[in-house]
Design a protein around this motif. Sequence first.
Motif, PDB file in Angstrom:
ATOM      1  N   GLN A 122       0.820  -1.204   0.000  1.00  0.00           N
ATOM      2  CA  GLN A 122       0.000   0.000   0.000  1.00  0.00           C
ATOM      3  C   GLN A 122       0.867   1.274   0.000  1.00  0.00           C
ATOM      4  OE1 GLN A 122      -3.579   0.591   0.066  1.00  0.00           O
ATOM      5  NE2 GLN A 122      -3.392  -1.432  -0.856  1.00  0.00           N
ATOM      6  N   GLU A 123       1.958   1.261   0.741  1.00  0.00           N
ATOM      7  CA  GLU A 123       2.847   2.418   0.778  1.00  0.00           C
ATOM      8  C   GLU A 123       3.454   2.685  -0.589  1.00  0.00           C
ATOM      9  OE1 GLU A 123       5.682   1.432   3.725  1.00  0.00           O
ATOM     10  OE2 GLU A 123       4.344   1.848   5.444  1.00  0.00           O
ATOM     11  N   GLN A 124       3.927   1.641  -1.242  1.00  0.00           N
ATOM     12  CA  GLN A 124       4.571   1.821  -2.543  1.00  0.00           C
ATOM     13  C   GLN A 124       3.549   2.207  -3.616  1.00  0.00           C
ATOM     14  OE1 GLN A 124       7.412  -1.293  -3.621  1.00  0.00           O
ATOM     15  NE2 GLN A 124       7.564  -1.853  -1.474  1.00  0.00           N
ATOM     16  N   LEU A 125       2.348   1.645  -3.531  1.00  0.00           N
ATOM     17  CA  LEU A 125       1.306   2.007  -4.485  1.00  0.00           C
ATOM     18  C   LEU A 125       0.928   3.473  -4.345  1.00  0.00           C
ATOM     19  CD1 LEU A 125      -0.542   0.625  -6.649  1.00  0.00           C
ATOM     20  CD2 LEU A 125      -2.264   0.434  -4.851  1.00  0.00           C
ATOM     21  N   ARG A 126       0.850   3.956  -3.125  1.00  0.00           N
ATOM     22  CA  ARG A 126       0.485   5.359  -2.876  1.00  0.00           C
ATOM     23  C   ARG A 126       1.599   6.314  -3.285  1.00  0.00           C
ATOM     24  NH1 ARG A 126       0.307   5.103   2.324  1.00  0.00           N
ATOM     25  NH2 ARG A 126       2.406   5.947   2.580  1.00  0.00           N
ATOM     26  N   ASP A 127       2.841   5.912  -3.075  1.00  0.00           N
ATOM     27  CA  ASP A 127       3.976   6.795  -3.348  1.00  0.00           C
ATOM     28  C   ASP A 127       4.473   6.717  -4.789  1.00  0.00           C
ATOM     29  OD1 ASP A 127       3.789   7.449  -0.706  1.00  0.00           O
ATOM     30  OD2 ASP A 127       5.441   6.160  -0.055  1.00  0.00           O
ATOM     31  N   GLY A 128       3.816   5.934  -5.638  1.00  0.00           N
ATOM     32  CA  GLY A 128       4.226   5.851  -7.043  1.00  0.00           C
ATOM     33  C   GLY A 128       5.485   5.048  -7.265  1.00  0.00           C
ATOM     34  N   ARG A 129       5.713   4.011  -6.439  1.00  0.00           N
ATOM     35  CA  ARG A 129       6.956   3.252  -6.531  1.00  0.00           C
ATOM     36  C   ARG A 129       6.751   1.819  -6.998  1.00  0.00           C
ATOM     37  NH1 ARG A 129       9.306   2.495  -1.633  1.00  0.00           N
ATOM     38  NH2 ARG A 129       7.602   3.300  -0.353  1.00  0.00           N
ATOM     39  N   VAL A 130       5.607   1.521  -7.616  1.00  0.00           N
ATOM     40  CA  VAL A 130       5.400   0.195  -8.182  1.00  0.00           C
ATOM     41  C   VAL A 130       5.420   0.294  -9.705  1.00  0.00           C
ATOM     42  CG1 VAL A 130       3.994  -0.457  -6.188  1.00  0.00           C
ATOM     43  CG2 VAL A 130       2.883   0.331  -8.274  1.00  0.00           C
ATOM     44  N   ASP A 131       5.688  -0.831 -10.356  1.00  0.00           N
ATOM     45  CA  ASP A 131       5.725  -0.889 -11.812  1.00  0.00           C
ATOM     46  C   ASP A 131       4.596  -1.788 -12.297  1.00  0.00           C
ATOM     47  OD1 ASP A 131       8.042   0.701 -11.991  1.00  0.00           O
ATOM     48  OD2 ASP A 131       9.322  -1.042 -11.617  1.00  0.00           O
ATOM     49  N   PHE A 132       3.944  -1.366 -13.376  1.00  0.00           N
ATOM     50  CA  PHE A 132       2.880  -2.154 -13.985  1.00  0.00           C
ATOM     51  C   PHE A 132       3.419  -2.757 -15.272  1.00  0.00           C
ATOM     52  CE2 PHE A 132       0.936   1.407 -11.685  1.00  0.00           C
ATOM     53  CZ  PHE A 132       0.189   0.707 -10.753  1.00  0.00           C
ATOM     54  N   VAL A 133       3.488  -4.091 -15.300  1.00  0.00           N
ATOM     55  CA  VAL A 133       4.101  -4.789 -16.429  1.00  0.00           C
ATOM     56  C   VAL A 133       3.162  -5.901 -16.895  1.00  0.00           C
ATOM     57  CG1 VAL A 133       6.112  -6.066 -17.248  1.00  0.00           C
ATOM     58  CG2 VAL A 133       6.397  -4.309 -15.490  1.00  0.00           C
ATOM     59  N   ASN A 134       2.698  -5.794 -18.139  1.00  0.00           N
ATOM     60  CA  ASN A 134       1.898  -6.854 -18.771  1.00  0.00           C
ATOM     61  C   ASN A 134       0.711  -7.285 -17.903  1.00  0.00           C
ATOM     62  OD1 ASN A 134       3.699  -6.891 -20.962  1.00  0.00           O
ATOM     63  ND2 ASN A 134       5.027  -8.368 -19.921  1.00  0.00           N
ATOM     64  N   GLY A 135      -0.023  -6.323 -17.414  1.00  0.00           N
ATOM     65  CA  GLY A 135      -1.219  -6.640 -16.644  1.00  0.00           C
ATOM     66  C   GLY A 135      -0.967  -7.071 -15.217  1.00  0.00           C
ATOM     67  N   SER A 136       0.253  -6.964 -14.746  1.00  0.00           N
ATOM     68  CA  SER A 136       0.574  -7.315 -13.367  1.00  0.00           C
ATOM     69  C   SER A 136       1.311  -6.151 -12.722  1.00  0.00           C
ATOM     70  CB  SER A 136       1.430  -8.581 -13.308  1.00  0.00           C
ATOM     71  OG  SER A 136       2.662  -8.377 -13.982  1.00  0.00           O
ATOM     72  N   VAL A 137       1.461  -6.228 -11.425  1.00  0.00           N
ATOM     73  CA  VAL A 137       2.126  -5.166 -10.677  1.00  0.00           C
ATOM     74  C   VAL A 137       3.383  -5.724 -10.029  1.00  0.00           C
ATOM     75  CG1 VAL A 137       0.733  -5.618  -8.610  1.00  0.00           C
ATOM     76  CG2 VAL A 137       1.828  -3.399  -8.909  1.00  0.00           C
ATOM     77  N   ARG A 138       4.429  -4.927 -10.058  1.00  0.00           N
ATOM     78  CA  ARG A 138       5.702  -5.331  -9.468  1.00  0.00           C
ATOM     79  C   ARG A 138       6.075  -4.327  -8.385  1.00  0.00           C
ATOM     80  NH1 ARG A 138      11.581  -5.506 -12.559  1.00  0.00           N
ATOM     81  NH2 ARG A 138      12.784  -6.350 -10.804  1.00  0.00           N
ATOM     82  N   PHE A 139       6.368  -4.844  -7.198  1.00  0.00           N
ATOM     83  CA  PHE A 139       6.751  -3.979  -6.087  1.00  0.00           C
ATOM     84  C   PHE A 139       7.845  -4.666  -5.273  1.00  0.00           C
ATOM     85  CE2 PHE A 139       4.735  -6.131  -2.445  1.00  0.00           C
ATOM     86  CZ  PHE A 139       3.944  -7.048  -3.122  1.00  0.00           C
TER      87      PHE A 139
END
Length: 237
Positions: free
Chosen positions: A120-137
């Motif tokens: 949740q912290e990384q999603l809120r702070d813009g620190r996750v990557d969206f790759v081919n329909g999935s999320v990377r954190f």
Amino acid sequence: MPRAVLLRLCMALSLAWVPAGFAKPLTEYSLSALKKFLVVRGADCAGCDGKEDYLARAEAIREWPVDATKKRAHEEGVAYRKKARQFNMSRDDFLHQMNESESEHPLEGARAERLWRRYQEQLRDGRVDFVNGSVRFTMPITHKISPYIHPLLADMIERAFDSAHSAYVMLPPAWRAWAEQKMDWLVETRALHALVFVLLSIVLIDLLLEHLRGRRPPPTAEQPGQPAASSSRRKHD
């Protein structure tokens, strides 16, 4: 001259006087459009409260050119927030999906809460990557070793890491990018987890030795020229 041709000519002449980038008067812009108008030109609007404030500020800087870098950053931010809303699932759904890849140690208790909070912290702070329909954190630093250590120790390590991360975000962007690449490599190769495990092993061994030393009886002091004290008592005649 036919009326239709005259009308088209008048429209063309009127559009020729409209500054570049203006498809319609600023008064017809929505609030979000006015905010974008300011952002892509690098203009702030400190103290702006309502649409009238943003409109006045936009009118004041309407001749400013669009900054390509800021425009690209704005568009990337809009795209990210759209993706983030799609992947902002419930806690139960998140843990269910993560448990599909956790065959050895199912997520539960403090370990599950720690992972959910970090996502949740990384999603809120813009620190996750969206790759081919999935999320990377990035997983919590203790995620791989937490099944083998006490939850309080895992929390202590996480707090130390969070403190270091707070200082890290103050670094220049180029330095942070370099550090993130190195950190990703350490996590993916599990070299970082091996290092943490070695450090914890050293700490535990040191504590164990200290405990064993504490159980030994203290040495008895002897004065020169006198026999050592004996624990046996001599009977008096």
